[in-house]
Design a protein around this motif. Structure first.
Motif, PDB file in Angstrom:
ATOM      1  N   ALA A   1     -19.963 -15.671  11.934  1.00 50.55           N
ATOM      2  CA  ALA A   1     -20.888 -14.836  11.178  1.00 50.55           C
ATOM      3  C   ALA A   1     -20.749 -15.006   9.673  1.00 50.55           C
ATOM      4  N   ILE A   2     -19.514 -15.101   9.173  1.00 48.37           N
ATOM      5  CA  ILE A   2     -19.318 -15.123   7.715  1.00 48.37           C
ATOM      6  C   ILE A   2     -18.597 -16.367   7.205  1.00 48.37           C
ATOM      7  N   GLY A   3     -18.098 -17.214   8.114  1.00 50.31           N
ATOM      8  CA  GLY A   3     -17.420 -18.443   7.695  1.00 50.31           C
ATOM      9  C   GLY A   3     -15.920 -18.261   7.550  1.00 50.31           C
ATOM     10  N   ASP A   4     -15.192 -19.385   7.545  1.00 49.34           N
ATOM     11  CA  ASP A   4     -13.730 -19.349   7.481  1.00 49.34           C
ATOM     12  C   ASP A   4     -13.218 -18.752   6.172  1.00 49.34           C
ATOM     13  N   LYS A   5     -13.801 -19.171   5.060  1.00 46.13           N
ATOM     14  CA  LYS A   5     -13.300 -18.713   3.760  1.00 46.13           C
ATOM     15  C   LYS A   5     -13.483 -17.210   3.594  1.00 46.13           C
ATOM     16  N   SER A   6     -14.663 -16.702   3.980  1.00 43.27           N
ATOM     17  CA  SER A   6     -14.913 -15.257   3.859  1.00 43.27           C
ATOM     18  C   SER A   6     -14.020 -14.467   4.810  1.00 43.27           C
ATOM     19  N   THR A   7     -13.754 -15.019   5.996  1.00 46.37           N
ATOM     20  CA  THR A   7     -12.846 -14.360   6.936  1.00 46.37           C
ATOM     21  C   THR A   7     -11.446 -14.277   6.357  1.00 46.37           C
ATOM     22  N   MET A   8     -11.021 -15.370   5.696  1.00 53.85           N
ATOM     23  CA  MET A   8      -9.700 -15.398   5.063  1.00 53.85           C
ATOM     24  C   MET A   8      -9.604 -14.333   3.977  1.00 53.85           C
ATOM     25  N   LEU A   9     -10.631 -14.217   3.161  1.00 55.95           N
ATOM     26  CA  LEU A   9     -10.648 -13.199   2.099  1.00 55.95           C
ATOM     27  C   LEU A   9     -10.663 -11.790   2.698  1.00 55.95           C
ATOM     28  N   LEU A  10     -11.463 -11.589   3.747  1.00 58.97           N
ATOM     29  CA  LEU A  10     -11.522 -10.290   4.415  1.00 58.97           C
ATOM     30  C   LEU A  10     -10.158  -9.907   4.969  1.00 58.97           C
ATOM     31  N   SER A  11      -9.441 -10.878   5.524  1.00 59.66           N
ATOM     32  CA  SER A  11      -8.125 -10.584   6.089  1.00 59.66           C
ATOM     33  C   SER A  11      -7.160 -10.115   5.004  1.00 59.66           C
ATOM     34  N   LEU A  12      -7.207 -10.754   3.834  1.00 59.69           N
ATOM     35  CA  LEU A  12      -6.328 -10.357   2.732  1.00 59.69           C
ATOM     36  C   LEU A  12      -6.683  -8.964   2.220  1.00 59.69           C
ATOM     37  N   VAL A  13      -7.975  -8.636   2.196  1.00 59.14           N
ATOM     38  CA  VAL A  13      -8.421  -7.302   1.770  1.00 59.14           C
ATOM     39  C   VAL A  13      -7.901  -6.236   2.739  1.00 59.14           C
ATOM     40  N   LEU A  14      -7.972  -6.514   4.044  1.00 63.75           N
ATOM     41  CA  LEU A  14      -7.478  -5.562   5.045  1.00 63.75           C
ATOM     42  C   LEU A  14      -5.970  -5.355   4.917  1.00 63.75           C
ATOM     43  N   GLN A  15      -5.263  -6.428   4.624  1.00 65.40           N
ATOM     44  CA  GLN A  15      -3.818  -6.297   4.450  1.00 65.40           C
ATOM     45  C   GLN A  15      -3.485  -5.440   3.221  1.00 65.40           C
ATOM     46  N   ILE A  16      -4.203  -5.674   2.147  1.00 65.38           N
ATOM     47  CA  ILE A  16      -3.984  -4.869   0.940  1.00 65.38           C
ATOM     48  C   ILE A  16      -4.299  -3.396   1.224  1.00 65.38           C
ATOM     49  N   ALA A  17      -5.399  -3.144   1.925  1.00 64.93           N
ATOM     50  CA  ALA A  17      -5.779  -1.762   2.250  1.00 64.93           C
ATOM     51  C   ALA A  17      -4.702  -1.096   3.103  1.00 64.93           C
ATOM     52  N   GLY A  18      -4.171  -1.820   4.095  1.00 68.01           N
ATOM     53  CA  GLY A  18      -3.118  -1.259   4.931  1.00 68.01           C
ATOM     54  C   GLY A  18      -1.881  -0.907   4.137  1.00 68.01           C
ATOM     55  N   ALA A  19      -1.520  -1.771   3.186  1.00 66.34           N
ATOM     56  CA  ALA A  19      -0.334  -1.515   2.363  1.00 66.34           C
ATOM     57  C   ALA A  19      -0.556  -0.327   1.428  1.00 66.34           C
ATOM     58  N   ILE A  20      -1.754  -0.206   0.894  1.00 69.27           N
ATOM     59  CA  ILE A  20      -2.060   0.935   0.019  1.00 69.27           C
ATOM     60  C   ILE A  20      -1.937   2.248   0.794  1.00 69.27           C
ATOM     61  N   ILE A  21      -2.400   2.241   2.044  1.00 72.10           N
ATOM     62  CA  ILE A  21      -2.276   3.442   2.883  1.00 72.10           C
ATOM     63  C   ILE A  21      -0.805   3.781   3.124  1.00 72.10           C
ATOM     64  N   LEU A  22       0.016   2.762   3.305  1.00 66.79           N
ATOM     65  CA  LEU A  22       1.448   2.976   3.577  1.00 66.79           C
ATOM     66  C   LEU A  22       2.228   3.423   2.341  1.00 66.79           C
ATOM     67  N   LEU A  23       1.708   3.135   1.174  1.00 66.91           N
ATOM     68  CA  LEU A  23       2.440   3.382  -0.065  1.00 66.91           C
ATOM     69  C   LEU A  23       2.745   4.864  -0.246  1.00 66.91           C
ATOM     70  N   ASN A  24       4.041   5.165  -0.400  1.00 66.82           N
ATOM     71  CA  ASN A  24       4.515   6.525  -0.666  1.00 66.82           C
ATOM     72  C   ASN A  24       4.144   7.515   0.443  1.00 66.82           C
ATOM     73  N   ARG A  25       4.177   7.035   1.693  1.00 70.64           N
ATOM     74  CA  ARG A  25       3.825   7.891   2.837  1.00 70.64           C
ATOM     75  C   ARG A  25       5.074   8.268   3.643  1.00 70.64           C
ATOM     76  N   SER A  26       5.082   9.503   4.127  1.00 66.95           N
ATOM     77  CA  SER A  26       6.122   9.939   5.056  1.00 66.95           C
ATOM     78  C   SER A  26       5.506  10.572   6.303  1.00 66.95           C
ATOM     79  N   ASP A  27       4.182  10.798   6.270  1.00 67.42           N
ATOM     80  CA  ASP A  27       3.466  11.359   7.411  1.00 67.42           C
ATOM     81  C   ASP A  27       3.305  10.267   8.471  1.00 67.42           C
ATOM     82  N   PRO A  28       3.800  10.480   9.697  1.00 71.98           N
ATOM     83  CA  PRO A  28       3.725   9.434  10.730  1.00 71.98           C
ATOM     84  C   PRO A  28       2.297   9.010  11.053  1.00 71.98           C
ATOM     85  N   THR A  29       1.330   9.934  10.942  1.00 71.43           N
ATOM     86  CA  THR A  29      -0.059   9.587  11.234  1.00 71.43           C
ATOM     87  C   THR A  29      -0.570   8.542  10.259  1.00 71.43           C
ATOM     88  N   TRP A  30      -0.283   8.734   8.961  1.00 73.93           N
ATOM     89  CA  TRP A  30      -0.735   7.785   7.954  1.00 73.93           C
ATOM     90  C   TRP A  30      -0.013   6.449   8.073  1.00 73.93           C
TER      91      TRP A  30
END
Length: 209
Positions: free
Chosen positions: A100-129
């Motif tokens: 649908a979006i090509g290899d390069k765009s998929t690669m960029l999307l994957s890096l964005v998702l990883q960054i988003a996951g790390a931002i959510i984890l940053l300074n968290r102690s709540d198990p749900t987050w």
């Protein structure tokens, strides 16, 4: 420490000797000329970063769960079903996403998702987050190194595919070990006396970077 400095210097020396040897060899283990192909090098770099990120996040989150939140190893380990589950599920959709979006765009999307996951984890102690952060990072990790492997190979002539495949796999897997080393060093450097929270946050920021 002085030992760490010496080990780093020795590692750098042997790396330089390896590069020199490979450039002169008729049958090199890793043909460094492959990296003259910019797209190939870009995919390998992204895949290496993706694998390094995964190692940093898993190592750091385990330290957070066991050493800061005082979970036992079994309970802490169950948290990682969130990331392993989304890695497995998202891999099913990788082919559709790349079409649908090509290899390069998929690669960029994957890096964005990883960054988003790390931002959510940053300074968290709540198990749900923590679970949410790991779950968001999962597809990014899955698509990250899978797309890098496929994309790097398909950018080269067919006669180089075998050599490129082994080189890319070696570099990407090796990056996981580097990630663990970086995470441990960052946590040790920034952790306070009896409190690992600052070190853990610094390690997550390193993953984001």
């Amino acid at each position: 420490s002085s030992n760490s400095i010496w080990m780093t210097a020795i590692t750098f020396l042997f790396f330089c000797l390896f590069v020199t040897r490979e450039n002169k060899s008729k049958n090199p283990l890793v043909d460094l000329k492959l990296f003259e192909h910019r797209t190939f090098a870009g995919f390998i770099l992204s895949g290496a970063l993706s694998k390094m990120y995964l190692a940093i996040i898993i190592f750091t989150t385990m330290i957070l769960l066991e050493k800061v939140l005082s979970y036992d190893p079994l309970k802490a380990g169950l948290f990682f079903l969130a990331i392993s589950g989304t890695v497995s599920i998202s891999s099913v959709f990788l082919s559709a996403v790349t079409k649908a979006i090509g290899d390069k765009s998929t690669m960029l999307l994957s890096l964005v998702l990883q960054i988003a996951g790390a931002i959510i984890l940053l300074n968290r102690s709540d198990p749900t987050w923590i679970l949410i952060g790991l779950a968001v990072a999962g597809p990014g990790c899955s698509w990250g190194f899978s797309t890098a492997m496929v994309g790097s190979i398909t950018t080269l002539p067919r006669n180089l595919v075998g050599l490129a495949s082994s080189a890319s796999l070696t570099i990407i897997v090796m990056s996981a070990g580097i990630g663990v080393t970086i995470a441990g060093a960052v946590i040790h450097t920034f952790a306070g006396e009896g409190d690992l929270t600052a070190g853990i946050n610094a390690s997550i920021v390193t993953a984001i970077l």
